[in-house]
Scaffold this active site. Structure first.
Site, short mmCIF file in Angstrom:
data_model
loop_
_atom_site.label_atom_id
_atom_site.label_comp_id
_atom_site.label_asym_id
_atom_site.label_seq_id
_atom_site.Cartn_x
_atom_site.Cartn_y
_atom_site.Cartn_z
N ALA A 87 134.49 2.76 -41.47
CA ALA A 87 133.97 3.66 -40.59
C ALA A 87 134.18 3.74 -39.08
O ALA A 87 134.17 4.49 -38.36
CB ALA A 87 132.16 3.47 -40.59
N ALA A 88 134.95 2.54 -38.76
CA ALA A 88 135.41 2.61 -37.20
C ALA A 88 136.41 3.34 -36.94
O ALA A 88 137.27 3.65 -37.61
CB ALA A 88 135.70 1.17 -36.86
N GLY A 119 133.56 5.16 -35.64
CA GLY A 119 132.28 5.99 -36.15
C GLY A 119 132.38 7.46 -35.73
O GLY A 119 131.27 7.75 -35.58
N SER A 120 133.54 8.05 -35.67
CA SER A 120 133.48 9.47 -35.33
C SER A 120 132.49 10.19 -36.23
O SER A 120 131.80 11.13 -36.02
CB SER A 120 134.85 9.90 -35.21
OG SER A 120 135.69 9.30 -34.08
N LYS A 121 133.01 9.93 -37.68
CA LYS A 121 132.54 10.74 -38.32
C LYS A 121 130.78 10.48 -38.87
O LYS A 121 130.15 11.02 -38.89
CB LYS A 121 133.28 10.74 -39.84
CG LYS A 121 134.67 11.16 -39.66
CD LYS A 121 135.31 11.32 -41.10
CE LYS A 121 136.79 11.70 -40.70
NZ LYS A 121 137.54 10.51 -39.98
N GLU A 176 132.85 -1.79 -42.16
CA GLU A 176 134.09 -1.86 -41.18
C GLU A 176 134.59 -3.41 -41.48
O GLU A 176 134.01 -4.27 -41.37
CB GLU A 176 134.24 -1.51 -39.76
CG GLU A 176 135.09 -1.90 -38.82
CD GLU A 176 136.58 -1.32 -39.35
OE1 GLU A 176 136.48 -0.21 -39.58
OE2 GLU A 176 137.52 -1.99 -39.46
N ASP A 213 136.80 7.12 -46.03
CA ASP A 213 138.00 7.69 -45.07
C ASP A 213 138.92 6.45 -44.74
O ASP A 213 138.73 5.71 -43.87
CB ASP A 213 137.01 7.98 -43.78
CG ASP A 213 137.97 8.47 -43.03
OD1 ASP A 213 138.92 9.46 -43.40
OD2 ASP A 213 137.66 8.68 -41.71
N CYS A 220 143.74 11.08 -42.78
CA CYS A 220 144.47 11.69 -41.75
C CYS A 220 146.00 11.61 -42.03
O CYS A 220 146.71 11.38 -40.95
CB CYS A 220 143.98 11.41 -40.43
SG CYS A 220 144.10 9.75 -39.96
C1 LIG Z 1 140.65 6.15 -40.79
S1 LIG Z 1 140.12 4.79 -40.07
C2 LIG Z 1 138.16 5.13 -40.07
C3 LIG Z 1 137.89 6.33 -39.18
C4 LIG Z 1 136.53 6.67 -39.25
N1 LIG Z 1 135.94 6.82 -40.29
C5 LIG Z 1 135.94 7.62 -38.21
O1 LIG Z 1 135.90 8.81 -38.46
O2 LIG Z 1 135.87 7.26 -36.85
C6 LIG Z 1 140.00 3.50 -41.52
C7 LIG Z 1 139.11 2.18 -41.03
O3 LIG Z 1 139.02 1.30 -42.20
C8 LIG Z 1 139.26 0.01 -41.51
N2 LIG Z 1 139.54 -0.74 -43.07
C9 LIG Z 1 140.73 -1.34 -43.02
N3 LIG Z 1 140.58 -2.08 -44.24
C10 LIG Z 1 139.19 -1.93 -44.64
C11 LIG Z 1 138.46 -2.66 -45.86
N4 LIG Z 1 139.26 -3.40 -46.63
N5 LIG Z 1 137.16 -2.48 -45.75
C12 LIG Z 1 136.50 -1.80 -45.18
N6 LIG Z 1 137.35 -1.04 -43.87
C13 LIG Z 1 138.56 -1.39 -43.72
C14 LIG Z 1 140.12 -0.07 -40.41
O4 LIG Z 1 139.85 -1.18 -39.57
C15 LIG Z 1 139.72 1.26 -39.81
O5 LIG Z 1 138.99 1.03 -38.93
#
Ligand SMILES: C[S@@+](CC[C@H](N)C(=O)[O-])C[C@H]1O[C@@H](n2cnc3c(N)ncnc32)[C@H](O)[C@@H]1O
Length: 441
Positions: A261-262, A264-266, A284, A328, A381
């Site tokens: 989620a980080a 956190g935009s969505k 996250e 995501d 994305c």
């Molecule tokens: C594409 S970004 C998400 C963007 C977010 N959904 C938004 O809209 O702001 C993918 C996120 O997944 C996290 N991530 C990577 N591996 C992960 C895991 N094994 N479990 C959970 N999160 C993970 C990354 O650190 C990153 O913050």
């Protein structure tokens, strides 16, 4: 000769991006506060301009220095790139002043012994007439647009050569700035809300999105808009990213897990749709990113509950807790090259393969939590089919009880497998992929 603050700033930003593998959108946003408006604008123009032309600039450096650019100290190479970008791609700066400033910069960064080299290369390279010798059309696209050859070839085989060229061109354009209102805005009294609405709707440089409800598109970010964003009342977010959150909100009855989620935009936008009637749990992996997500939700006053977890491992929730799960997934980000031009130089085929495995694992793991009528939404994305359609196809082979369905995407830019795709060249948004899955009835 004095070196301008803007150029010193651009140099340090480019060095951080190169050395720390930082993202330009993040370093530029976090490190420009002390600069005057004019310096900030020039520094951003130089940093992003150099990144967008980097392969071509290095090609010119190699031609005139008689050694491959990758054999030159990175600090010196960055000085050369900044000067050459000004000489060949900006009109307002005379060649001699770009060269003199580059020599001065070389001394300033304690590389005095390289000053003569910098001076000689730039004097010769300033005469470059823009001709590019390429062995094929694809190589020309690659060099002219500064996209690695393997990536252009990949896009040629996925989308055809014309579209590949068009994507490369779009990736080098200045993106617009889309934004939306937040839960903090919703909490204001009617008078305060109307003042902000009037300001936004009365600005001729801001338009309502033609495709995404609630989204606005600004040609550039004015100070008053930045100010509203710092107060958490508006949030900058690409239209396609807002569209994904809208799809999740539409399919859910009020309990959502956003597994990755980080920042956190969505998650914050989904929560806005629920007001007090639902909740979003935001997973996250990285603690520092989970903290940033928490802060983001706080500023926006969004009902989001951050949890630090590894989405590839057994999850700390009971089956049926959520009616919608969003994966995501971490991805190559090749759909967001307009905003982070350096992504193109970092991604590789090996990275794509690793991401594919991780994405499949995240999706599979999330699917185990879903209740009978639940919806699982997968998004990236990325423009790469290996991170998108291929993940869904493999998932469906492993989990025959699931099917893809169209939750009412509202528009279709490539609907293979009933999925939604957006592209920087076709939609003037980031390139997103979204697929909705549910258990067969
Ligand atoms: C594409 S970004 C998400 C963007 C977010 N959904 C938004 O809209 O702001 C993918 C996120 O997944 C996290 N991530 C990577 N591996 C992960 C895991 N094994 N479990 C959970 N999160 C993970 C990354 O650190 C990153 O913050």
């Amino acid at each position: 000769m004095k070196i301008s603050r803007a150029r010193r700033h651009a140099y340090s930003i480019l060095l951080r991006i190169e050395r720390d593998r930082a993202y330009s959108s993040e370093v530029l946003a976090a490190n420009s506060d002390g600069l005057a408006k004019k310096d900030r604008a020039l520094s951003h123009k130089l940093s992003l301009g150099v990144l967008r032309k980097q392969m071509l600039l290095d090609h010119v450096v190699s031609l005139y220095s008689r050694k491959p650019a990758n054999k030159i100290d990175i600090e010196i190479l960055i000085v050369l790139r900044i000067a050459l970008y000004q000489i060949h791609f900006l009109d307002r700066i005379p060649d001699f002043s770009a060269i003199n400033e580059a020599v001065e910069m070389t001394r300033h960064i304690r590389k005095k012994s390289a000053a003569g080299f910098v001076n000689a290369v730039l004097r010769k390279a300033s005469k470059w007439n823009g001709d590019i010798e390429a062995a094929s059309d694809v190589e020309r696209i690659s060099l002219e647009s500064s996209h690695p050859l393997w990536l252009v070839k990949r896009w040629c085989s996925q989308f055809g050569i014309d579209r590949a060229a068009s994507i490369c061109r779009s990736n080098n354009k200045e993106p617009n700035s889309a934004f939306r209102l937040t839960s903090a805005f919703d909490a204001l009294n009617e008078t305060a809300k109307n003042v902000i609405k009037k300001r936004i709707e009365g600005d001729p440089r801001i338009e309502k999105s033609k495709t995404v409800d609630g989204a606005f598109v600004a040609a550039r970010i004015e100070d008053w808009l930045r100010d509203l964003s710092e107060k958490g009342l508006v949030y900058f977010q690409d239209e396609a990213s807002q569209e994904v959150a809208g799809i999740v909100a539409k399919t859910s009855k009020g309990s959502v897990l956003d597994l990755c989620a980080a920042p956190g935009s969505k998650a914050t936008l989904i929560a806005r749709g629920f007001a007090d009637a639902g909740f979003v749990v935001a997973g996250e992996y990285h603690l520092h990113r989970a903290k940033a997500l928490k802060q983001n939700a706080l500023v926006q006053q969004a009902r989001v509950f951050p949890v630090c977890l590894d989405g590839t491992r057994p999850l700390p929730f009971n089956v049926g807790t959520f009616d919608t799960i969003l994966v995501d997934a971490p991805c190559s980000g090749t759909g967001t090259i307009r905003r982070n031009p350096e992504i193109r130089y970092r991604v590789s085929e090996a990275v794509l393969n690793e991401l594919h495995t991780k994405q499949l694992r995240l999706l599979f793991n999330a699917s185990k939590l879903l209740n009978d009528r639940g919806v699982l939404i997968y998004s990236t994305c990325s423009l790469e089919s290996i991170e998108n359609e291929d993940v869904i196809e493999e998932f469906l082979q492993m989990q025959a009880s699931f099917e893809v369905f169209d939750p009412g995407f509202g528009r279709s830019a490539g609907t293979e497998l009933g999925t939604l795709r957006t592209f920087p060249d076709l939609n003037d948004t980031d390139g997103f992929f979204v697929s909705s899955l549910r258990l067969r009835g």
